[in-house]
Design a protein around this motif. Structure first.
Motif, short mmCIF file in Angstrom:
data_model
loop_
_atom_site.label_atom_id
_atom_site.label_comp_id
_atom_site.label_asym_id
_atom_site.label_seq_id
_atom_site.Cartn_x
_atom_site.Cartn_y
_atom_site.Cartn_z
N ARG A 27 -6.26 4.46 -7.01
CA ARG A 27 -7.37 4.96 -7.73
C ARG A 27 -7.77 6.16 -6.76
N ASP A 67 -14.62 8.42 -10.20
CA ASP A 67 -13.81 7.64 -9.83
C ASP A 67 -12.71 7.49 -10.90
N SER A 99 -8.07 4.73 -3.10
CA SER A 99 -8.00 2.89 -2.95
C SER A 99 -7.04 2.50 -3.46
N HIS A 100 -6.67 1.25 -2.96
CA HIS A 100 -5.38 0.48 -3.22
C HIS A 100 -5.89 -0.82 -3.66
N GLN A 101 -5.04 -1.32 -4.45
CA GLN A 101 -5.59 -2.79 -4.94
C GLN A 101 -4.38 -3.45 -5.29
N ARG A 102 -4.10 -4.64 -5.21
CA ARG A 102 -2.74 -5.38 -5.84
C ARG A 102 -3.03 -5.80 -7.11
N PRO A 103 -2.15 -5.86 -8.03
CA PRO A 103 -2.27 -6.15 -9.29
C PRO A 103 -2.57 -7.54 -9.55
N HIS A 156 -10.89 8.76 -5.71
CA HIS A 156 -12.42 8.69 -5.66
C HIS A 156 -12.86 10.25 -4.95
N GLY A 168 0.81 -1.13 0.19
CA GLY A 168 -0.03 -0.10 0.13
C GLY A 168 0.95 1.34 0.01
N ASP A 201 1.57 -1.48 -6.44
CA ASP A 201 0.17 -0.81 -5.94
C ASP A 201 -0.59 -0.26 -7.10
N LEU A 202 -1.67 -0.60 -7.35
CA LEU A 202 -2.64 0.20 -7.96
C LEU A 202 -3.66 1.13 -7.16
N ALA A 241 -7.26 3.42 -12.45
CA ALA A 241 -6.22 2.90 -11.68
C ALA A 241 -4.75 3.14 -12.29
#
Length: 143
Positions: A97, A111, A139-143, A99, A70, A94-95, A114
């Motif tokens: 995005r 929104d 917001s955070h997202q795993r690839p 908002h 993160g 970390d992806l 990413a």
């Protein structure tokens, strides 16, 4: 030098008072050397060195590098403009995005797409509303 009678009397009077206060406590001690029990009596602390561990306690395990994830993001709202600066200090991508929630009911919330932030990478995300901004977050997202 001779002591004055008033000083002699005050010393005598003080010693009588102290003897009267300390006397009942001395008489209340049980015979035989056994400790007295009660709320005003505190037992002496005894530490047995055999009960102490030879080594320090085990420390909790540190998290794996896979758990560290993160990017750190700072979000700034300036009027209707929102800017987020993100820095990824971890070894995984970390992806992120952005908002944005607008304050007016007719203003469309946004929104963002990413954006990948690699290890030790930085990115700036920008979005806006037509009028006032109610809230913004990343917001955070795993690839």
């Amino acid at each position: 030098m001779r002591a004055r009678p008033s000083r002699t009397l005050s010393l005598l009077f003080t010693s009588v008072i102290l003897t009267g206060l300390l006397g009942p406590g001395a008489l209340a001690q049980p015979a035989g050397g056994e400790p007295a029990y009660g709320p005003e009596v505190v037992a002496p602390a005894v530490v047995d060195l055999a009960d102490l561990p030879a080594e320090p306690p085990v420390q909790p395990a540190r998290p794996d590098t896979e758990d560290l994830f993160g990017a750190d993001c700072d979000t700034e709202i300036n009027g209707s403009q929102v800017t987020a600066h993100c820095h990824n200090g971890y070894p995984q991508t970390d992806l992120v995005r952005l908002h944005v929630e607008c304050d007016r009911w007719w203003d469309l919330d946004g929104d963002g797409a990413a954006v990948a932030v690699g290890p030790a990478g930085r990115v700036e995300l920008v979005s806006r509303c037509w009028k006032e901004v109610r809230s913004a977050w990343v917001s955070h997202q795993r690839p």
